[in-house]
Write a protein that holds these residues in place. Sequence first.
Motif, PDB file in Angstrom:
ATOM      1  N   GLY A 693     -29.106  99.693   3.066  1.00  0.00           N
ATOM      2  CA  GLY A 693     -29.249  98.755   1.954  1.00  0.00           C
ATOM      3  C   GLY A 693     -28.040  97.856   1.808  1.00  0.00           C
ATOM      4  N   GLN A 694     -26.838  98.402   2.035  1.00  0.00           N
ATOM      5  CA  GLN A 694     -25.631  97.573   1.970  1.00  0.00           C
ATOM      6  C   GLN A 694     -25.630  96.526   3.082  1.00  0.00           C
ATOM      7  OE1 GLN A 694     -22.382 100.314   2.107  1.00  0.00           O
ATOM      8  NE2 GLN A 694     -22.691 101.080   0.016  1.00  0.00           N
ATOM      9  N   GLU A 696     -28.305  95.298   4.472  1.00  0.00           N
ATOM     10  CA  GLU A 696     -29.321  94.309   4.108  1.00  0.00           C
ATOM     11  C   GLU A 696     -28.770  93.318   3.080  1.00  0.00           C
ATOM     12  OE1 GLU A 696     -33.906  94.167   2.364  1.00  0.00           O
ATOM     13  OE2 GLU A 696     -32.646  95.929   2.074  1.00  0.00           O
ATOM     14  N   GLY A 697     -28.060  93.844   2.079  1.00  0.00           N
ATOM     15  CA  GLY A 697     -27.477  92.950   1.081  1.00  0.00           C
ATOM     16  C   GLY A 697     -26.467  91.988   1.679  1.00  0.00           C
ATOM     17  N   SER A 698     -25.671  92.478   2.618  1.00  0.00           N
ATOM     18  CA  SER A 698     -24.693  91.605   3.272  1.00  0.00           C
ATOM     19  C   SER A 698     -25.382  90.500   4.059  1.00  0.00           C
ATOM     20  CB  SER A 698     -23.793  92.440   4.185  1.00  0.00           C
ATOM     21  OG  SER A 698     -23.118  93.440   3.456  1.00  0.00           O
ATOM     22  N   GLN A 700     -28.333  89.306   3.522  1.00  0.00           N
ATOM     23  CA  GLN A 700     -28.946  88.361   2.592  1.00  0.00           C
ATOM     24  C   GLN A 700     -27.920  87.384   2.035  1.00  0.00           C
ATOM     25  OE1 GLN A 700     -30.860  90.819  -0.327  1.00  0.00           O
ATOM     26  NE2 GLN A 700     -32.674  91.200   0.933  1.00  0.00           N
ATOM     27  N   GLU A 701     -26.721  87.878   1.730  1.00  0.00           N
ATOM     28  CA  GLU A 701     -25.676  86.984   1.231  1.00  0.00           C
ATOM     29  C   GLU A 701     -25.266  85.976   2.289  1.00  0.00           C
ATOM     30  OE1 GLU A 701     -24.520  86.645  -1.809  1.00  0.00           O
ATOM     31  OE2 GLU A 701     -25.982  88.161  -2.443  1.00  0.00           O
ATOM     32  N   LYS A 704     -27.782  83.264   2.419  1.00  0.00           N
ATOM     33  CA  LYS A 704     -27.753  82.337   1.289  1.00  0.00           C
ATOM     34  C   LYS A 704     -26.592  81.343   1.385  1.00  0.00           C
ATOM     35  CE  LYS A 704     -29.880  85.574  -1.986  1.00  0.00           C
ATOM     36  NZ  LYS A 704     -29.668  86.367  -3.212  1.00  0.00           N
ATOM     37  N   TYR A 722     -17.151  92.218   0.848  1.00  0.00           N
ATOM     38  CA  TYR A 722     -16.962  93.053  -0.342  1.00  0.00           C
ATOM     39  C   TYR A 722     -15.611  92.743  -0.965  1.00  0.00           C
ATOM     40  CZ  TYR A 722     -20.741  95.656   1.810  1.00  0.00           C
ATOM     41  OH  TYR A 722     -21.936  96.021   2.388  1.00  0.00           O
TER      42      TYR A 722
END
Length: 722
Positions: A693-694, A696-698, A700-701, A704, A722
């Motif tokens: 999940g981390q 995936e979040g990275s 996604q950022e 963007k 981070y």
Amino acid sequence: MATLCEGYTLCGLAPAQNRLCSGIRGIEEERDSDHVIVTDSTRSVTLYKVSDQKPLGSWTMRQGQTLTCPAVYNTKTKEYVAVSDNKVIRIWNENDVVLDKAFKATVSADVSMVLCAQGGEPVVLFQRGAVRLMDSLLSAPQQPIEEVLAQDEAIRWSTSIVAETQQLLIFTTELKGEHFFYLHRLNPNSVQKYRLEREEPGLSPLSFSASYKNKYISLLCLYPNGHVYQSLISVRGPGAEEEAKLPQLPRSLLLSIPVGEELLEAASAIILDDAHVAVVGVPHPSAGPGKDYLCIWNTNFQTLQAGKEMAGKLYGQLWSFSNKFFIPHGKTLSVIPFACPQSSLASALGKLKQVKTEDSKLSVLVPSWNNILHGENVLPPKTVETKKSRTQRRTQSIPVLTTGQVLELIKTTPAEEVHKEVEGLLSRQDLQPFLGQMASILVSRSLADPGFYCSNTLALLVHTQCLCHSVCPDLLPLALEKKDYFLCQLCLQFFPDIPEAITCTCLKAFISLPDVDAEKLDLEPESVSFMETIISTERSQAGLQNGFSPTSCEKDTADSTSGQQTRGKDTKNAKKPPEPVCPFGVHKAALINEVLQTAYSDTFLLPHLKDLSSQHVILFLEYLQFLYLRYSQDAFPQKHGFRSPRLDQVMDWVCLLLDAHFTVLVMTPQAKGLLQNLQGFVKSQVRLFLELGQIEGSLQELDKMKTKEDMGQYSIEVIELY
């Protein structure tokens, strides 16, 4: 197999003056699949975030004004469009607070509906059948609007579809008991009209639904007698002959829903995909009268695959967006997620590689359901003759039997002769439409005559990959009764619709089977080879895969007060964990693997799992632990060609067993160590998915982030995650 998940309430319904009305005029998808706009039957439009079950915004007309069509969302301009009092078009965005202060324009004729297909532009359909693009209409709101429909002809249903690069508007009308279908093309502008075929006298369509695929529009029509018809309309422009006369729209009976003695009053049917139709407001075939359900029917198999009783009155309204149903019932608007896996025998049953022996014939190729249901012209499947079959053909002097003769023959002939005739018939022609009837006759005879059991013939029919449990529901129970575990294995591999009760019955039979007897069975070779491979594989000490290793498990269970250095030293000097031992033999484990890969629904499976004894549960959990440990080693050979359970399937069954027998396991001393190990497995999997999940979040950022301007021929950029 289609499933209905647990639903939840999106909002309450305002009481309507007419009890036959839900109070909702329409529901439309907004910016994405998690946002919808709900228009009530009076004055309000509300934006909801579905996952949070809360409104994000609401707009209300002032007293004395009424919304006369559902609001839609224009994805290109990010604006909402609605019509009040039949002639006033209103356009606003999310930042507007007072709806009366937003843009509005009055047109010269009454509007029936504003439609906006995904990826298309808003289209205005007037009550007399005229069509205008929103932009062209707003450029001159008072432009004259022509009358397309005849006098007293009224629009009953409408929708908009984007077919490739062409935007289409389709609607149906009614005139003196006759129903008509209109296809309006916007570029170029043309109209195509059809007359709908009449049903029984006095029966008018309850609902319409449409979808687009492969240059054809599929129109679905539900009647009060439970008949669901499908019509296919080409999106290509009509010829001169078609424009000169009014053709009748061809239709085919797609589904016949049993409705009992009373006709349907408030029901609706919508297309989900090529093989599934959702129907609301119909009785369940196995329930008593007076109860209305939401059902998913499989049109290929003509079977009910999922059903859910809806509390309160149903109003015959149903919307579907992104695998979620929106259905008003009683005093609530509910959201019910659903899943419809692809319904294709080639994909659902074509998972087993045929065993190639010297005398075996290649299995009959399975044609698609479209070839059978719709009569598409395709070449018949080719069969390859072996040396033995060619010899039999040359020496055969008697005339070959027809399908009907073989069906009669298997009712009285001995098993050996039945197998010979069925095998010969399968080698000569495609018998897919008759295989279910043939299997049912063989099973019925085996149940009536204990001395008759044609195992090889039944296995041959299952091998064709053209049968399912719904076609012959007594086949798998018969195989269990006869302890024909090879046939059980084939059914578990090939049948996509085995009930959860039968699955648990198979599981109990396999676990209870002594290993000595299991090793004598002749099972599918690849399933046995897989188990032989993982049992004989030497353990790797440095392996870390799927988020787990013995070392990581030890760290999880270490004393939290110890220092990092002490833990490292203890781990280093610790004894090597014992080699994982499989509690079952090779053949017995191969059978249980088939159960692990069988489709199921948690809701229906859990009650039957509770019938397992505590001893069987512990043995089963020990086997699942063994599989998990083997899957977590780098030394484990990834044999993708083998039919083997996946790691997520193993973990799902662990969770199911713990849910069904948690109290018993906690109170059983023999299960204490097993539960501690399983806790370590769960922790490792949770840690793995948190890390994923981390990541995936990275990602996604990063996605963007806007691309910065080129700073020159050479530059260094540091991205801090981070």
